[in-house]
Design an enzyme around this catalytic site. Structure first.
Site, mmCIF file in Angstrom:
data_model
loop_
_atom_site.group_PDB
_atom_site.id
_atom_site.type_symbol
_atom_site.label_atom_id
_atom_site.label_comp_id
_atom_site.label_asym_id
_atom_site.label_seq_id
_atom_site.Cartn_x
_atom_site.Cartn_y
_atom_site.Cartn_z
ATOM 1 N N ASP A 234 -0.501 -0.130 7.687
ATOM 2 C CA ASP A 234 0.559 -0.649 8.539
ATOM 3 C C ASP A 234 0.987 0.401 9.561
ATOM 4 O OD1 ASP A 234 2.687 -2.733 8.999
ATOM 5 O OD2 ASP A 234 3.980 -1.049 8.453
ATOM 6 N N GLU A 271 -3.698 -1.170 11.620
ATOM 7 C CA GLU A 271 -2.927 -1.952 12.581
ATOM 8 C C GLU A 271 -2.501 -1.034 13.719
ATOM 9 O OE1 GLU A 271 1.227 -4.532 12.857
ATOM 10 O OE2 GLU A 271 1.139 -2.619 11.806
#
Length: 523
Positions: A234, A271
């Site tokens: 993330d 990401e």
């Protein structure tokens, strides 16, 4: 539902879906795949919304385990789980224990059994690892904010309230955050802490060697003790502040090196919500990165019914990434848990949803499916409403459906349940299964590069894919108008129909492409 009815519930729901599935040819054939993960298809799951096994209204690990046969039937090679660690929020991106499993979801033993069962079905398991920040309730931060001499003080980033840096607003970089107030107060304290996303998520300080080693230990724990195959990372762009991109790039090289020491084939997908030029350097340290540009491009092309430069753009992005790392994996997708669902972006038009899926599974890349996308689930922000409960069966039969949030978009009136779609050979679900099975058995679609073609019709997306002995011509009619045309002379060697939808056909050197149809020809 009582705990002692769990076995019967899982048995009944699994058999009921299997029975519905058995009536269609799409599910009757066991796949003999040529594609190998991580270049296969991955399925993103929000555990909270997927399947509730114990009747507490919240999805859990045992419920997810009971649905592994569904995922195997779908044809996926891996699952990516949104965060499963203890957290005070429903989404669980503000972690308070990096080594634990949220009690709402189950136990560590439940998770280890899930991994074991997934591996028995040749399904890999990737978990969300949230390293940019911890939760504000994490014991590290609670100690750091209350005691300047805490051993965890330097796990976070601090600045005096009079420091000019704390008086400036941050810039909005991309779609991952619209927060510009990055420095946050601690009541009764002259120092502020940095939090890129918001005050409940204080950024970790990766300039601290002890923190870095702690993070390596966390990764090793999940790879060795818990058996996962890799991590979705993330906010990979925000490990260091915005003005230190080179440090971000190097950190992921270091992290990969450490993880490969305990699992040489570990898989890391990052990401980095940005354009290709920003994403490119991260391919040195991460095996795969999500291709946000292509998600937007596919959505726009299908919305407008115009292929235009879609395939050319995709090829240019891939060529750029390959110039940095020839072995990179292009993680393609339509939308994810942070975006309005693809079906809502297409105003509920199932023909366009079919076309979006056809583009995803025939263009280069390792495709990701957001849970429920395959049955046409809808959703528009706020975030809770793009993460609504999966609809397995009619409400009266669906003991698996979660109830943690009241669905507004993905209701039974708007979405046909998975069991009913499994029994309908013309359903969106079976369209996904057919496409995935074809891709899984095609070396060209799994590994081949793309060569864009211009056929003088802006509604037609045309390209070739080649790998080893397989050479295919892919034609998509993105429009609601039928197109009939002869193949150009240089394409007339493609004569064998390999795949067709909506009665697309090839006869006497010409193709007939009904509205929203796909035709794939082989030489």
């Amino acid at each position: 539902m009582k705990k002692n009815t769990l076995h019967n519930f899982l048995l009944f729901t699994t058999l009921s879906l299997a029975s519905a599935c058995s009536s269609t040819e799409n599910l009757a054939t066991q796949q003999a795949q040529v594609s190998e993960w991580p270049r296969g298809v991955t399925y993103e799951i929000f555990v909270q919304s997927f399947c509730d096994s114990d009747g507490d209204s919240i999805g859990d690990i045992k419920g997810m385990t009971a649905r592994l046969d569904y995922l195997q039937d779908l044809g996926v090679g891996a699952v990516w789980l949104m965060p499963i660690s203890p957290s005070p929020s429903y989404h669980k991106y503000d972690v308070v224990d990096y080594y634990g499993v949220h009690p709402d979801y189950g136990t560590k033993e439940d998770f280890q059994e899930f991994v074991r069962q997934a591996h028995q079905r040749d399904i890999k398991v990737v978990i969300d690892l949230v390293l940019n920040h911890s939760g504000v309730d994490h014991p590290w931060f609670q100690s750091a904010k209350s005691d300047p001499n805490s051993p965890y003080r330097d796990y976070y980033v601090w600045a005096h309230k009079d420091d000019p840096e704390t008086q400036t607003e941050g810039k909005i970089l991309a779609g991952d955050s619209d927060n510009v107030n990055r420095w946050h107060e601690v009541k009764g304290n002259d120092y502020r802490y940095y939090g890129y996303f918001y005050g409940g998520m204080p950024d970790l300080n990766f300039d601290n060697p002890k923190l870095r080693e702690e993070v390596f230990t966390i990764g090793r724990h999940w790879l060795t003790e818990m058996g996962v195959d890799g991590f979705r990372l993330d906010a990979a762009r925000h490990i260091f502040p915005d003005d230190r991109p080179e440090d971000n790039h190097q950190w992921w090289v270091d992290f990969k090196t450490e993880m490969q020491k305990v699992k040489p084939d570990v898989y890391l997908v990052g990401e980095v919500w940005a354009d290709a030029e920003t994403v490119g350097p991260y391919t040195k340290g991460l095996h795969a990165l999500f291709n946000f540009d292509m998600g937007y491009a596919i959505t726009n092309a299908v919305q407008q019914e115009r292929a235009d430069s879609l395939v050319i753009k995709h090829k240019n992005i891939r060529d750029y990434y390959r110039s940095i790392n020839p072995d990179f994996i292009d993680a393609t997708f339509l939308t994810n848990h942070d975006q309005n669902r693809i079906m809502s972006e297409l105003n509920g038009d199932i023909n366009k949803a079919r076309m979006a899926a056809a583009l995803l599974f025939t263009l280069p890349g390792a495709p990701y499916i957001y849970y429920g996308e395959e049955i046409g689930m809808k959703g528009k922000k706020p975030d809770e409403l793009i993460r609504e409960p999966f609809i397995w069966e009619e409400a009266s039969k669906d003991g698996c459906r979660t109830k943690w949030v009241q669905a507004k978009h993905s209701t039974e009136q708007a979405v046909v349940p998975a069991a009913a779609q499994a029994a309908d050979e013309n359903s969106l679900l079976n369209h996904y299964k057919t496409l995935i099975r074809f891709r899984n058995n095609s070396k060209a679609l799994t590994y081949g590069e793309v060569e864009p073609l211009q056929l003088q019709n802006p509604a037609i997306a045309a390209f070739t894919r080649r790998h080893e002995e397989e050479d295919v011509l892919v034609l998509h009619n993105l429009s609601g108008t039928a197109v009939n045309m002869p193949l150009p002379e240089n394409l007339k060697t493609y004569t064998t129909t390999a795949f067709q939808s909506n009665e697309a056909s090839f006869r006497k050197g010409a193709v007939q492409l009904p509205a929203y149809s796909t035709l794939i020809l082989r030489k």
